[in-house]
Design a protein around this motif. Structure first.
Motif, PDB file in Angstrom:
ATOM      1  N   LEU A   1       0.967  -1.789   0.136  1.00  0.00           N
ATOM      2  CA  LEU A   1      -0.123  -0.019   0.132  1.00  0.00           C
ATOM      3  C   LEU A   1       1.119   1.117  -0.010  1.00  0.00           C
ATOM      4  O   LEU A   1       0.702   2.111  -0.982  1.00  0.00           O
ATOM      5  CB  LEU A   1      -0.791  -0.072   1.271  1.00  0.00           C
ATOM      6  CG  LEU A   1      -1.956  -0.832   1.465  1.00  0.00           C
ATOM      7  CD1 LEU A   1      -3.067  -0.836   2.361  1.00  0.00           C
ATOM      8  CD2 LEU A   1      -3.005   0.125   0.011  1.00  0.00           C
ATOM      9  N   ARG A   2       2.308   1.032   0.127  1.00  0.00           N
ATOM     10  CA  ARG A   2       2.539   2.570   1.067  1.00  0.00           C
ATOM     11  C   ARG A   2       3.376   2.243  -0.806  1.00  0.00           C
ATOM     12  O   ARG A   2       3.408   3.595  -1.023  1.00  0.00           O
ATOM     13  CB  ARG A   2       3.967   2.248   2.198  1.00  0.00           C
ATOM     14  CG  ARG A   2       2.805   2.410   3.461  1.00  0.00           C
ATOM     15  CD  ARG A   2       3.495   2.846   4.481  1.00  0.00           C
ATOM     16  NE  ARG A   2       5.426   3.620   4.768  1.00  0.00           N
ATOM     17  CZ  ARG A   2       6.092   4.064   5.204  1.00  0.00           C
ATOM     18  NH1 ARG A   2       6.527   2.662   5.864  1.00  0.00           N
ATOM     19  NH2 ARG A   2       7.312   4.866   5.481  1.00  0.00           N
ATOM     20  N   SER A   3       4.203   1.557  -1.436  1.00  0.00           N
ATOM     21  CA  SER A   3       4.478   1.251  -2.342  1.00  0.00           C
ATOM     22  C   SER A   3       3.795   2.342  -3.513  1.00  0.00           C
ATOM     23  O   SER A   3       4.849   2.342  -4.816  1.00  0.00           O
ATOM     24  CB  SER A   3       5.659   0.037  -2.552  1.00  0.00           C
ATOM     25  OG  SER A   3       6.182   0.230  -1.341  1.00  0.00           O
ATOM     26  N   PHE A   4       2.822   1.604  -3.403  1.00  0.00           N
ATOM     27  CA  PHE A   4       1.883   1.560  -5.109  1.00  0.00           C
ATOM     28  C   PHE A   4       1.074   3.209  -4.211  1.00  0.00           C
ATOM     29  O   PHE A   4       0.421   3.568  -5.201  1.00  0.00           O
ATOM     30  CB  PHE A   4       1.531   0.933  -5.116  1.00  0.00           C
ATOM     31  CG  PHE A   4       2.123  -0.352  -5.304  1.00  0.00           C
ATOM     32  CD1 PHE A   4       2.973   0.162  -6.197  1.00  0.00           C
ATOM     33  CD2 PHE A   4       1.459  -1.427  -4.918  1.00  0.00           C
ATOM     34  CE1 PHE A   4       3.327  -1.606  -6.629  1.00  0.00           C
ATOM     35  CE2 PHE A   4       2.246  -2.544  -5.921  1.00  0.00           C
ATOM     36  CZ  PHE A   4       3.176  -2.708  -6.520  1.00  0.00           C
ATOM     37  N   GLU A   5       1.132   4.197  -3.197  1.00  0.00           N
ATOM     38  CA  GLU A   5       0.648   4.937  -3.052  1.00  0.00           C
ATOM     39  C   GLU A   5       0.557   6.058  -3.999  1.00  0.00           C
ATOM     40  O   GLU A   5      -0.271   6.995  -5.149  1.00  0.00           O
ATOM     41  CB  GLU A   5       1.533   6.245  -1.610  1.00  0.00           C
ATOM     42  CG  GLU A   5       0.378   6.020  -1.089  1.00  0.00           C
ATOM     43  CD  GLU A   5       0.831   6.506   1.089  1.00  0.00           C
ATOM     44  OE1 GLU A   5       1.611   7.105   0.456  1.00  0.00           O
ATOM     45  OE2 GLU A   5       0.832   5.942   1.740  1.00  0.00           O
ATOM     46  N   LYS A   6       1.641   6.160  -4.853  1.00  0.00           N
ATOM     47  CA  LYS A   6       1.773   7.504  -6.025  1.00  0.00           C
ATOM     48  C   LYS A   6       1.593   6.998  -7.170  1.00  0.00           C
ATOM     49  O   LYS A   6       1.863   7.509  -8.470  1.00  0.00           O
ATOM     50  CB  LYS A   6       3.063   8.695  -6.175  1.00  0.00           C
ATOM     51  CG  LYS A   6       3.187   8.899  -4.757  1.00  0.00           C
ATOM     52  CD  LYS A   6       4.644  10.079  -4.814  1.00  0.00           C
ATOM     53  CE  LYS A   6       4.778  10.164  -3.264  1.00  0.00           C
ATOM     54  NZ  LYS A   6       5.523  10.091  -2.171  1.00  0.00           N
ATOM     55  N   THR A   7       1.160   5.640  -7.780  1.00  0.00           N
ATOM     56  CA  THR A   7       0.782   4.662  -8.651  1.00  0.00           C
ATOM     57  C   THR A   7       0.021   3.913  -9.076  1.00  0.00           C
ATOM     58  O   THR A   7       0.081   3.063  -9.533  1.00  0.00           O
ATOM     59  CB  THR A   7       2.352   4.074  -8.375  1.00  0.00           C
ATOM     60  OG1 THR A   7       2.510   2.894  -7.870  1.00  0.00           O
ATOM     61  CG2 THR A   7       3.734   4.026  -9.391  1.00  0.00           C
ATOM     62  N   GLY A   8      -1.088   4.724  -8.099  1.00  0.00           N
ATOM     63  CA  GLY A   8      -2.557   3.958  -8.410  1.00  0.00           C
ATOM     64  C   GLY A   8      -2.644   2.845  -7.579  1.00  0.00           C
ATOM     65  O   GLY A   8      -4.665   2.190  -7.533  1.00  0.00           O
ATOM     66  N   GLY A   9      -1.888   2.656  -6.516  1.00  0.00           N
ATOM     67  CA  GLY A   9      -2.434   2.072  -5.421  1.00  0.00           C
ATOM     68  C   GLY A   9      -2.643   0.650  -5.695  1.00  0.00           C
ATOM     69  O   GLY A   9      -2.338  -0.121  -6.531  1.00  0.00           O
ATOM     70  N   LEU A  10      -2.848   0.346  -4.929  1.00  0.00           N
ATOM     71  CA  LEU A  10      -3.260  -1.258  -5.401  1.00  0.00           C
ATOM     72  C   LEU A  10      -4.085  -2.181  -5.307  1.00  0.00           C
ATOM     73  O   LEU A  10      -5.163  -2.684  -4.866  1.00  0.00           O
ATOM     74  CB  LEU A  10      -2.397  -2.455  -3.242  1.00  0.00           C
ATOM     75  CG  LEU A  10      -2.437  -4.095  -3.406  1.00  0.00           C
ATOM     76  CD1 LEU A  10      -1.696  -3.945  -4.240  1.00  0.00           C
ATOM     77  CD2 LEU A  10      -2.489  -4.224  -2.136  1.00  0.00           C
TER      78      LEU A  10
END
Ligand code: CP
Length: 364
Positions: free
Chosen positions: A183-192
Motif C-alpha cells: 500500500l505504501r509503495s503504490f501510493e503514488k502509482t494508482g494504489g494496490l
C-alpha cells in the motif's frame, strides 16, 4: 474489549466453516480478538490497520508523541512465546509492545520453561494467561495457535492470541506488513489495484506466501504469478483458494520472462528446515530462481522487490542499494503494523486517532 466465548468442544469447533469460526475470532465491532489467519482481514479492516500504523509511525517521530504512545496500553502485559527461531517477528513485536507501553515476558526456548519437565502446551499457555493479557506465539506446529485460542476462549481468563507464525500454514502478521508495504509503495502509482505480484522461490513451504496470497484477493484486478521449480510450486490449497475466489493467477518456472510484467517481486528462501530427509532441498536446482543485477535490469522502474527475510543467496547483496529494494523498509513496516494490530486488539484505535488529529500531524 469483547471476549468471544467458545462453548463448543474442540472436535465440534474444528467442523465449523471459516465464516462460522469468525464469530469466535473477531470482536463485536469487527476488529480481531484472536489473530490466527490472514483471511480474518478484509480490505476495509486492512485499510483501518494501515491508517492506524501510519498514525503511530508519525506520532512516534516526536519525543512528546513517543511519550503519549507509551501510555496507550501501559495497563496491559504481553507474553512472547516463541518456540521456533525468529529475529524480525520477535523483535518487531517486542518493539511494538515497547512503543505502546506494554510490559512483556518471553519464552524463546521450551528447554527453559516447565515444558522441559513434561508440562503440556495447553498447561503452559494457561499458565501464561494467568500473568499476561495477550499471548503472541510462534510455533513449528501447524494449527497450534488456533487450538490454544480455542482453549483460552473456554477458560476462566480468556485472553487474545496473535499467531506469529504456525508451522508451514500461516504467518498472518507477516501478510499484514506485506500488504502495508505494498500500500505504501503504490501510493503514488494508482494504489494496490491492477498490479502484478510475482512470488518466487519455495512457494510450497513458505507460510508467508500462503498468507499474503490470501490477502491479495481483497484488492481489485490483482494478478498473482507463482514462479518456482516444479517441486516447490505453490500448493493445491492456495490454488484452490484462489480458484474459489476467481482470482487471476498463474504458475510458471520461467522467472526471467515474468519479471518485466511484475509490479512487485516477492522472493523467498528455500525452507529446508521442513525437509523430510536431510539434504532433500539441496538436490533441487534453484539457480534460475535468484534475483541479482541481471534481474534488476529487467524490472520496471516503478516496481519493488520484497522478501520476508531472512535471505540466503536468492537476492544478491548488489540489489540492496537499489531504490526498488523494499525488504529493509518492509521489515521496519512490521513494527508499525504490529503496533497497530496490538492497539486494535485492545480497542485503543480511537485514543490514537484523537491524539493524531489534535496534534495536527500530517502523513506525507
Ligand atoms: N519474516 C520472518 O518471519 O522473519 P523471522 O523468522 O526472523 O521472524
Amino acid at each position: 474489549m469483547a471476549k468471544p466465548i467458545c462453548e463448543l468442544n474442540w472436535e465440534a469447533y474444528q467442523t465449523l466453516s471459516f465464516q462460522e469460526k469468525m464469530v469466535y475470532l473477531m470482536q463485536s465491532g469487527g476488529t480481531p480478538y484472536h489473530t490466527l489467519f490472514a483471511q480474518q482481514f478484509n480490505r476495509d479492516l486492512l485499510g483501518q490497520l494501515a491508517t492506524l500504523a501510519n498514525e503511530i509511525r508519525f506520532i512516534a517521530k516526536s519525543r512528546k508523541g513517543t511519550e503519549f504512545l507509551k501510555t496507550v496500553v501501559s495497563h496491559k502485559r504481553a507474553m512472547l512465546y516463541f518456540s521456533q527461531p525468529s529475529s524480525r517477528t520477535f523483535l518487531s513485536f517486542l518493539s511494538a509492545c515497547q512503543i505502546l507501553g506494554l510490559q512483556t515476558g518471553e519464552v524463546r526456548d521450551t528447554a527453559t520453561s516447565s515444558e522441559f519437565k513434561g508440562e503440556s502446551r495447553e498447561d503452559a499457555v494457561r499458565t501464561f494467561s494467568s500473568y499476561f493479557d495477550l499471548i503472541i506465539m510462534r510455533t513449528p506446529e501447524k494449527g497450534l495457535a488456533e487450538r490454544m485460542a480455542w482453549l483460552l476462549s473456554n477458560s476462566e481468563r480468556p485472553i487474545p492470541i496473535i499467531n506469529a507464525g504456525s508451522g508451514q500454514d500461516q504467518h498472518p502478521t507477516q501478510a499484514l506488513l506485506d500488504i502495508y508495504t505494498l500500500l505504501r509503495s503504490f501510493e503514488k502509482t494508482g494504489g494496490l489495484q491492477e498490479k502484478t505480484v510475482l512470488f518466487c522461490g519455495d512457494l510450497l513451504r513458505g507460510r508467508t506466501v500462503r498468507s499474503l496470497s490470501q490477502l491479495l484477493v481483497n484488492y481489485p484486478k490483482i494478478r498473482q504469478v507463482f514462479v518456482a521449480p516444479p517441486q516447490l510450486q505453490v500448493g493445491e490449497d492456495v490454488q484452490n483458494f484462489l480458484t474459489d475466489r476467481q482470482a487471476n493467477f498463474e504458475l510458471t518456472d520461467d522467472f526471467q520472462s515474468a519479471i518485466p510484467e511484475a509490479d512487485a517481486v516477492y522472493m523467498t528462501r528455500i525452507q529446508d528446515e521442513w525437509d523430510q530427509s536431510k539434504g532433500e532441498s539441496a538436490k533441487i536446482d534453484t539457480s534460475r530462481f535468484r534475483f541479482g543485477k541481471t534481474e534488476l535490469d529487467l524490472l520496471k522502474s516503478t516496481a519493488i522487490v520484497m522478501h520476508p527475510l531472512p535471505r540466503r543467496e536468492e537476492i544478491s547483496t548488489e540489489v540492496d542499494g537499489d531504490p526498488r529494494a523494499m525488504y529493509w523498509r518492509q521489515m521496519r513496516n512490521g513494527m508499525w503494523i504490529r503496533a497497530a494490530l496490538i492497539a486494535m486488539t485492545f480497542g485503543c484505535e480511537q485514543t490514537i486517532h484523537a491524539y493524531f488529529k489534535a496534534s495536527g500531524t500530517e502523513i506525507v
